[in-house]
Design a protein around this motif. Sequence first.
Motif, PDB file in Angstrom:
ATOM      1  N   THR A   1      17.124  28.296 -24.045  1.00  0.00           N
ATOM      2  CA  THR A   1      17.442  27.301 -23.022  1.00  0.00           C
ATOM      3  C   THR A   1      18.719  26.540 -23.355  1.00  0.00           C
ATOM      4  O   THR A   1      19.520  26.224 -22.469  1.00  0.00           O
ATOM      5  CB  THR A   1      16.267  26.307 -22.875  1.00  0.00           C
ATOM      6  OG1 THR A   1      15.072  27.032 -22.582  1.00  0.00           O
ATOM      7  CG2 THR A   1      16.532  25.312 -21.763  1.00  0.00           C
TER       8      THR A   1
ATOM      9  N   ASP B   1      21.676  28.544 -22.449  1.00  0.00           N
ATOM     10  CA  ASP B   1      21.815  28.541 -20.989  1.00  0.00           C
ATOM     11  C   ASP B   1      22.464  27.244 -20.520  1.00  0.00           C
ATOM     12  O   ASP B   1      23.269  27.243 -19.580  1.00  0.00           O
ATOM     13  CB  ASP B   1      20.444  28.701 -20.326  1.00  0.00           C
ATOM     14  CG  ASP B   1      19.856  30.086 -20.544  1.00  0.00           C
ATOM     15  OD1 ASP B   1      20.651  31.019 -20.822  1.00  0.00           O
ATOM     16  OD2 ASP B   1      18.627  30.223 -20.456  1.00  0.00           O
TER      17      ASP B   1
ATOM     18  N   LYS C   1      26.129  27.502 -21.143  1.00  0.00           N
ATOM     19  CA  LYS C   1      26.729  28.379 -20.128  1.00  0.00           C
ATOM     20  C   LYS C   1      26.952  27.609 -18.832  1.00  0.00           C
ATOM     21  O   LYS C   1      28.003  27.725 -18.201  1.00  0.00           O
ATOM     22  CB  LYS C   1      25.823  29.586 -19.881  1.00  0.00           C
ATOM     23  CG  LYS C   1      25.763  30.583 -21.020  1.00  0.00           C
ATOM     24  CD  LYS C   1      24.826  31.737 -20.684  1.00  0.00           C
ATOM     25  CE  LYS C   1      24.749  32.744 -21.841  1.00  0.00           C
ATOM     26  NZ  LYS C   1      23.790  33.838 -21.555  1.00  0.00           N
TER      27      LYS C   1
END
Length: 473
Positions: A125, A128, A131
Amino acid sequence: MFPTPFKSAFIIPLLKKPDLNPADTKSYRPISNLSVLSKLVERLVAQQLTSYLRLWNLLPELQSAYRTNHSTETAVLRVLSDILCALDRGDFALLTLLDLSAAFDSVDHATLLSSLEISYGIGGTLLDWFKSYLHGLQQSVRCTNSKSTLSAILYGVPQGSVLGPILFLLYTADLLKLVQNKGLIPHLYADDTQIYGSCPPDRAAALQDQVTVCIDAVGAWMRSNRLQLNATKTEVLWCASARRQDQLPDLPLLVGSDAVKPVRCVRDLGIYIDADVSMRTHVSRTVSSCFAALRQIRSVRRSVSKPVLLSLVSSLVLSRLDYGSATLAGIPTYMLDRLQSVLNAAARLIYGRRKYDPVTPLLQDLHWLSAPERIKFRLAVLVFRCRNNTAPAYLARDLHWAADNNSRQRLRSSTTHKLIVPRTRLRTVGDRTFGVAAARVWNNLPLTVRSATSLNTFKRHLKTHLFHCSYSC
């Protein structure tokens, strides 16, 4: 995910210097402005990220930028101390200062995310979220009442952000290992790269070739990571003792396809280093800039109150005088007198006295330490911080406590918080290294000062002791 409304920034171009050509875009420094809420979110993430990196010792030790208890002064102090050690052994030292072009704007997002996952164990997570943080960034330019359309940011970390500098440090961490594998010593401060090494005088040509090979490898690494080495700002400095200055090589160093000729003095993170490591240029530049500031303050002294005048002197003069003072340990008395002349002029300006009026009572009333004691104060504070693990590890390594030495455990020095003073060959060089100069300053302090339990208490007792030494010893 990182909220989309937080990904837009507006840039205000400001002239780097007033005398630059306003029609040339290179004369401007882009100041990026982000929303306050986005910075609050970033700060929360940055606190967790840095805690994780410190817990597992993942932060590069020889990178001093954007890190607690690290500074430009500690970075230059480490480099200068290593060079002084080399000169004390009778060696030559070669210092190369490299500069990157638009480094923060050139970071490749895919490479950065891959490095976070592989080198730093950041996945799932959290990866992510990073990102999302790097994807969809936008910026526009504001100038007076005009505003450009939003444009996408495909490369680089967000300028003006809280997380951007930390991500850049992690992105360039492998550069340190690359230089060390080439047998040289690196030290980074953000995108300012310092590479140096030493050798006996008869191996100077071999050292220069070694540095050339290292710079070629650094350039190749930068190109593979979408960074660009700026050869026009690269500087090369050969260092040797004053007696061996005529033996220093003068052949240019190849940086890619450019030949960089050695200079006699470089400005490293705001501190000037001479070829003979005398710090003469730094003292001269410091005194000159301080007197220039005093002349400006003098022009308005009748229009402001004494507290405001004292605040101006403190922020514009004393801050310049004290910057990098830890690197001035062991300089000759005539240089200390030049620094003291700044304090004398500032005190007379605050009290409206003439040039030849007695100045000692004024300095005592201001409770200002003399120039030599200001240097000792900075060194002693660094030792205290090293002792309490709140200073860079690369400085703490130079300090050796008597209590930690098995052969000294039965001696009196082992119970008085004293340091072991390393032996040196040359008083004018070796005695100025951090490990020697700081140890001597620390050992000369009274036990009541050395045994302070907090930094604020230590500073208070230290200043009282040094103030007494300034005007009573």
